[in-house]
Design a protein around this motif. Structure first.
Motif, mmCIF file in Angstrom:
data_model
loop_
_atom_site.group_PDB
_atom_site.id
_atom_site.type_symbol
_atom_site.label_atom_id
_atom_site.label_comp_id
_atom_site.label_asym_id
_atom_site.label_seq_id
_atom_site.Cartn_x
_atom_site.Cartn_y
_atom_site.Cartn_z
ATOM 1 N N ALA A 173 56.106 53.170 15.575
ATOM 2 C CA ALA A 173 57.297 52.994 14.734
ATOM 3 C C ALA A 173 58.562 53.349 15.515
ATOM 4 O O ALA A 173 58.532 54.156 16.455
ATOM 5 N N ASN A 174 59.675 52.708 15.122
ATOM 6 C CA ASN A 174 60.952 53.054 15.742
ATOM 7 C C ASN A 174 61.701 54.084 14.883
ATOM 8 O O ASN A 174 61.204 54.533 13.854
ATOM 9 N N ARG A 175 62.886 54.430 15.306
ATOM 10 C CA ARG A 175 63.649 55.471 14.620
ATOM 11 C C ARG A 175 63.986 55.064 13.177
ATOM 12 O O ARG A 175 63.952 55.898 12.266
ATOM 13 N N ARG A 176 64.284 53.794 12.985
ATOM 14 C CA ARG A 176 64.633 53.323 11.642
ATOM 15 C C ARG A 176 63.447 53.503 10.680
ATOM 16 O O ARG A 176 63.609 54.005 9.566
ATOM 17 N N HIS A 177 62.266 53.100 11.150
ATOM 18 C CA HIS A 177 61.076 53.249 10.307
ATOM 19 C C HIS A 177 60.780 54.719 10.045
ATOM 20 O O HIS A 177 60.383 55.097 8.930
ATOM 21 N N ARG A 242 58.720 56.460 18.086
ATOM 22 C CA ARG A 242 59.480 56.775 19.297
ATOM 23 C C ARG A 242 60.860 57.227 18.857
ATOM 24 O O ARG A 242 61.595 56.494 18.209
ATOM 25 N N PHE A 243 61.174 58.477 19.211
ATOM 26 C CA PHE A 243 62.408 59.078 18.722
ATOM 27 C C PHE A 243 63.591 58.732 19.619
ATOM 28 O O PHE A 243 64.737 58.780 19.204
ATOM 29 N N GLU A 247 60.962 60.702 24.223
ATOM 30 C CA GLU A 247 60.599 61.567 23.108
ATOM 31 C C GLU A 247 59.909 60.784 21.995
ATOM 32 O O GLU A 247 60.326 59.683 21.636
ATOM 33 N N PHE A 248 58.843 61.375 21.470
ATOM 34 C CA PHE A 248 58.133 60.829 20.319
ATOM 35 C C PHE A 248 58.158 61.873 19.207
ATOM 36 O O PHE A 248 58.344 63.065 19.459
ATOM 37 N N ILE A 249 57.966 61.394 17.986
ATOM 38 C CA ILE A 249 57.927 62.291 16.840
ATOM 39 C C ILE A 249 56.810 61.843 15.911
ATOM 40 O O ILE A 249 56.530 60.641 15.797
#
Length: 334
Positions: A173-177, A242-243, A247-249
């Motif tokens: 997923a991206n930051r928006r998701h 992917r934050f 960086e990942f979250i």
């Protein structure tokens, strides 16, 4: 007259009623059409038989009674072109046979006129059947084309939505998701009183890795780290995103801090066990990650998603400042 009445009353009428009943019950459209064709042929055959059996010298002109049969079948029943063509051809042959048998100098002009009327009715109504079937086929094709276009549009929109919510490189997923999902699980956890744990992951010394091995290798490294995250965090309620940069979250809904810290340790070991060489790292000879873990209960006073993200970011900072390649979770021992 008596024979005509008996045939119509005891043969044609029951046959017609039975045919109408079967037409309403048969599931197949072709069977219904051929049954209607058979009914029209039976009616025409009865008219021919009555005229041939009559002793009246003017019985021949009564063959014109075949015209209503053609007009009803082709115009009212709206049969398809081919069954209508078969029926009309058979009826014209019956008329021709009857006209030859009943022709006389007295009724020949009337028979010729009746034949012209029957032929005209057949040609005109057959043309109507043909144009009706052609238009129906064209409408069906247009409807099918429109449906296919709508399906293709839906697939394209779904693909665009997926692309807009996914990181193209790492396929997480991206930051928006992440922001949308975080808000969703936060509201859910606020209602049921469950915990939300957040895991922030940073690839150690990734800039020096890129400088030494190049950006293509750096992209492959991020892909492998993301794949490890997906393998280690597979619960239905988990989300990996992917934050930004290296960086990942990860969101772990309904997960207490100790469980999240244990999962983070499995992730750390999984990345280390990839054994991807990192000669520029002062921490380890292979690629490693530092992980910060934080947990918050949304129904706690003043709790917010931003507060949880800030806590996970602070935990990540602590993990990096204590030597990297480790997990730091607020509320647990280092």
């Amino acid at each position: 007259f008596e024979l005509s009445l008996k045939l119509r009353l005891f043969i044609f009428t029951p046959s017609t009623i039975l045919g109408i009943y079967l037409i309403t019950k048969l599931p197949s459209a072709p069977l219904r059409e051929w049954l209607a064709t058979g009914t029209g042929l039976i009616a025409s055959a009865l008219n021919l038989f009555i005229c041939l059996s009559s002793k009246d010298p003017f019985a021949g002109p009564y063959l014109v009674s075949m015209v209503p049969i053609i007009m009803f079948s082709n115009s009212v029943a709206q049969m398809r072109f081919f069954p209508a063509l078969v029926m009309d051809s058979a009826i014209l042959l019956m008329f021709g046979y009857g006209a030859l048998e009943l022709a006389s100098p007295h009724n020949l002009p009337i028979l010729l006129s009746a034949g012209f009327t029957l032929t005209s009715a057949s040609v005109f109504t057959l043309y109507g059947c043909y144009t009706l079937e052609r238009d129906e086929r064209q409408n069906w094709l247009l409807h099918l084309r429109e449906r296919l276009l709508l399906q293709e549009l839906e697939r394209a929109n779904l693909h665009l939505d997926t692309v807009s919510r996914s990181d193209l490189l790492t396929e997480v997923a991206n930051r928006r998701h992440f922001d949308e999902y975080m808000q969703l699980v936060w509201e859910r956890a606020r209602l049921d009183g469950s915990d939300i744990s957040l895991m922030m992951i940073d690839v150690d010394h990734f800039k020096s890795y890129n400088d030494r091995y190049g950006h293509p290798e750096g992209d492959e490294c991020l892909k492998e780290v993301a794949a490890t995250l997906k393998r280690r965090l597979r619960r239905p309620g988990d989300l990996i995103a992917r934050f930004g940069g290296e960086e990942f979250i990860a969101v772990l809904a309904g997960t207490p801090l100790t469980t999240a810290a244990s999962a983070a340790e499995r992730v750390r070991k999984g990345v280390e066990n990839l054994n991807r060489q990192h000669a520029s790292s002062p921490t380890h000879a292979v690629v490693t990650v530092s992980i910060g873990v934080a947990c918050l209960r949304p129904n706690a006073p003043h709790a917010s998603p931003a507060q949880l993200i800030a806590a996970a970011d602070e935990a990540l900072y602590q993990a990096k400042s204590r030597g990297r390649n480790r997990v730091f979770a607020f509320g647990t021992n280092d």
